[in-house]
Scaffold this motif. Structure first.
Motif, PDB file in Angstrom:
ATOM      1  N   ARG A   5       0.831  -1.205   0.000  1.00 10.81           N
ATOM      2  CA  ARG A   5       0.000   0.000   0.000  1.00 10.81           C
ATOM      3  C   ARG A   5       0.874   1.268   0.000  1.00 10.81           C
ATOM      4  N   ILE A   6       1.946   1.218   0.775  1.00 15.60           N
ATOM      5  CA  ILE A   6       2.854   2.372   0.831  1.00 15.60           C
ATOM      6  C   ILE A   6       3.485   2.610  -0.552  1.00 15.60           C
ATOM      7  N   ASN A   7       3.901   1.525  -1.200  1.00 17.44           N
ATOM      8  CA  ASN A   7       4.505   1.679  -2.530  1.00 17.44           C
ATOM      9  C   ASN A   7       3.534   2.300  -3.508  1.00 17.44           C
ATOM     10  N   LEU A   8       2.273   1.899  -3.413  1.00 19.25           N
ATOM     11  CA  LEU A   8       1.267   2.431  -4.325  1.00 19.25           C
ATOM     12  C   LEU A   8       1.095   3.938  -4.103  1.00 19.25           C
ATOM     13  N   SER A   9       0.972   4.338  -2.835  1.00 19.44           N
ATOM     14  CA  SER A   9       0.760   5.757  -2.586  1.00 19.44           C
ATOM     15  C   SER A   9       2.001   6.554  -2.980  1.00 19.44           C
ATOM     16  N   ARG A  10       3.163   5.938  -2.875  1.00 19.95           N
ATOM     17  CA  ARG A  10       4.384   6.611  -3.339  1.00 19.95           C
ATOM     18  C   ARG A  10       4.338   6.830  -4.846  1.00 19.95           C
ATOM     19  N   ALA A  11       3.866   5.796  -5.535  1.00 20.76           N
ATOM     20  CA  ALA A  11       3.788   5.899  -6.999  1.00 20.76           C
ATOM     21  C   ALA A  11       2.808   7.002  -7.402  1.00 20.76           C
ATOM     22  N   VAL A  12       1.690   7.065  -6.690  1.00 17.41           N
ATOM     23  CA  VAL A  12       0.695   8.101  -6.988  1.00 17.41           C
ATOM     24  C   VAL A  12       1.290   9.485  -6.737  1.00 17.41           C
ATOM     25  N   MET A  13       1.986   9.604  -5.612  1.00 13.29           N
ATOM     26  CA  MET A  13       2.587  10.894  -5.290  1.00 13.29           C
ATOM     27  C   MET A  13       3.612  11.302  -6.335  1.00 13.29           C
ATOM     28  N   PHE A  14       4.382  10.334  -6.792  1.00  9.14           N
ATOM     29  CA  PHE A  14       5.404  10.634  -7.785  1.00  9.14           C
ATOM     30  C   PHE A  14       4.757  11.086  -9.098  1.00  9.14           C
TER      31      PHE A  14
END
Ligand code: HEC
Length: 114
Positions: A5-14
């Motif tokens: 989940r953290i990786n996904l939100s990081r990808a969205v933020m990026f």
């Protein structure tokens, strides 16, 4: 699970950051006639060139996409944009000759899109 989940939100933020940067850097493009038009002309002439703005109405601006304006030659439109005309400010010192030529071409594009 948690780390996915953290990786996904990081990808969205990026992705959002990248989109933000792209947006931010657009107006700097010197040959981007659409950006020039929006930055320098749209407040009076309107985004669509029809002069349907508070300033445009007050100044009695003609629709740039109308036949009356479109029948003028590129040279005439370039001269008006360069030197100004009555309440229309001249852009001699604000835009390069190439930018003015491009922005006039953009006005032709607006007329075709009607
Ligand atoms: C402060 C408001 C204002 C801004 C900003 C402005 N114009 Fe104008 N423009 C006018 C007015 C007012 C006229 C009508 C002049 C007249 O005929 O008396 C005009 C007329 C023109 C005309 C001639 C059309 C006609 O009716 O004869 C062209 C071409 C034109 N503008 C292009 C541009 C371009 C390109 C830009 C941006 C680089 C721009 N204008 C920015 C106010 C503005």
């Amino acid at each position: 699970m948690g780390s996915a989940r953290i990786n996904l939100s990081r990808a969205v933020m990026f992705a959002m950051l990248a989109a933000g940067l792209a947006l931010w850097s657009t107006p700097a493009g010197a040959d981007d006639a659409a950006a020039t038009y929006k930055a320098k002309c749209a407040m009076c002439h309107g985004a669509d060139g029809k002069g349907d703005t508070p300033v445009g109405k007050k100044m009695g601006i003609r629709d740039l996409t109308s036949a009356d304006v479109q029948k003028m030659s590129d040279e005439e439109l370039i001269t008006i944009t360069t030197k100004g005309k009555n309440k229309m400010p001249g852009y001699e010192n604000k835009l390069s000759a190439a930018q003015i030529k491009d922005v006039v071409a953009y006005i032709r594009q607006l007329a075709k899109g009607k």
